[in-house]
Design a protein around this motif. Structure first.
Motif, PDB file in Angstrom:
ATOM      1  N   ASP A  27      77.344 -19.503  15.111  1.00  0.00           N
ATOM      2  CA  ASP A  27      77.627 -20.824  14.571  1.00  0.00           C
ATOM      3  C   ASP A  27      77.981 -21.801  15.679  1.00  0.00           C
ATOM      4  OD1 ASP A  27      78.077 -22.817  12.718  1.00  0.00           O
ATOM      5  OD2 ASP A  27      80.145 -22.212  12.351  1.00  0.00           O
ATOM      6  N   THR A  30      75.385 -27.693  16.498  1.00  0.00           N
ATOM      7  CA  THR A  30      74.041 -28.210  16.694  1.00  0.00           C
ATOM      8  C   THR A  30      74.085 -29.714  16.550  1.00  0.00           C
ATOM      9  OG1 THR A  30      73.546 -27.940  14.357  1.00  0.00           O
ATOM     10  CG2 THR A  30      72.948 -26.117  15.803  1.00  0.00           C
ATOM     11  N   PRO A  89      76.455 -27.094  10.149  1.00  0.00           N
ATOM     12  CA  PRO A  89      76.986 -25.850  10.724  1.00  0.00           C
ATOM     13  C   PRO A  89      78.369 -25.549  10.154  1.00  0.00           C
ATOM     14  CG  PRO A  89      76.085 -27.259  12.446  1.00  0.00           C
ATOM     15  CD  PRO A  89      76.115 -28.076  11.178  1.00  0.00           C
TER      16      PRO A  89
END
Length: 150
Positions: A27, A30, A89
């Motif tokens: 994770d 992004t 995310p």
């Protein structure tokens, strides 16, 4: 009873555990799309503008109507828009969700606190959470400086 030196150690261990869990789950933050960044920054800028306006209104005229209920009402729509645009995310989404939750708690105080000091503290919490939300966006690739329309 915990000693003062034990508390920072426990907090550091908790943070390391969360970071390790996030990396293990893949994770990593992004980047958000430029459109998503712009929309979120616009909402955060609107929150900042409303807070500045309420502070100026309250400080300028002691006999003016209470600006805080209007502030709370104005911020509701912006917080709803921020919630709709939460990052996808998992870790940043959870962090953004916590900040929004804290902002909503502050709105309860802004709206209903009987003491002015409590309202002022709640407004400060709103401002601090807004600043932290901007920092979170920076970790997701949203620059702190945004392009301006010419």
């Amino acid at each position: 009873m915990m000693t003062k030196s034990l508390i920072p150690t426990l907090l550091l261990a908790l943070a390391a555990g969360i970071a390790t869990h996030a990396r293990a789950a893949g994770d990593e933050p992004t980047a958000l799309s430029p459109q998503a960044c712009q929309a979120l920054h616009q909402e955060l800028d609107a929150v900042a503008a409303h807070v500045r306006e309420a502070r100026a209104s309250g400080a300028a005229h002691a006999d003016a109507p209470d600006p805080y209920p209007a502030l709370a009402q104005a911020l509701e729509a912006h917080l709803d828009a921020l919630k709709a645009g939460l990052p996808t995310p998992a870790t940043p989404r959870a962090q953004a969700g916590e900040l929004l939750s804290d902002m909503r708690d502050a709105l309860v105080l802004v709206r209903g606190a009987t003491h002015l000091e409590a309202r002022l503290l709640a407004v400060q919490r709103l401002e601090d959470d807004r600043r932290l939300y901007n920092r979170l966006l920076e970790t997701l690739g949203c620059s702190a400086t945004r392009p301006t329309a010419l």
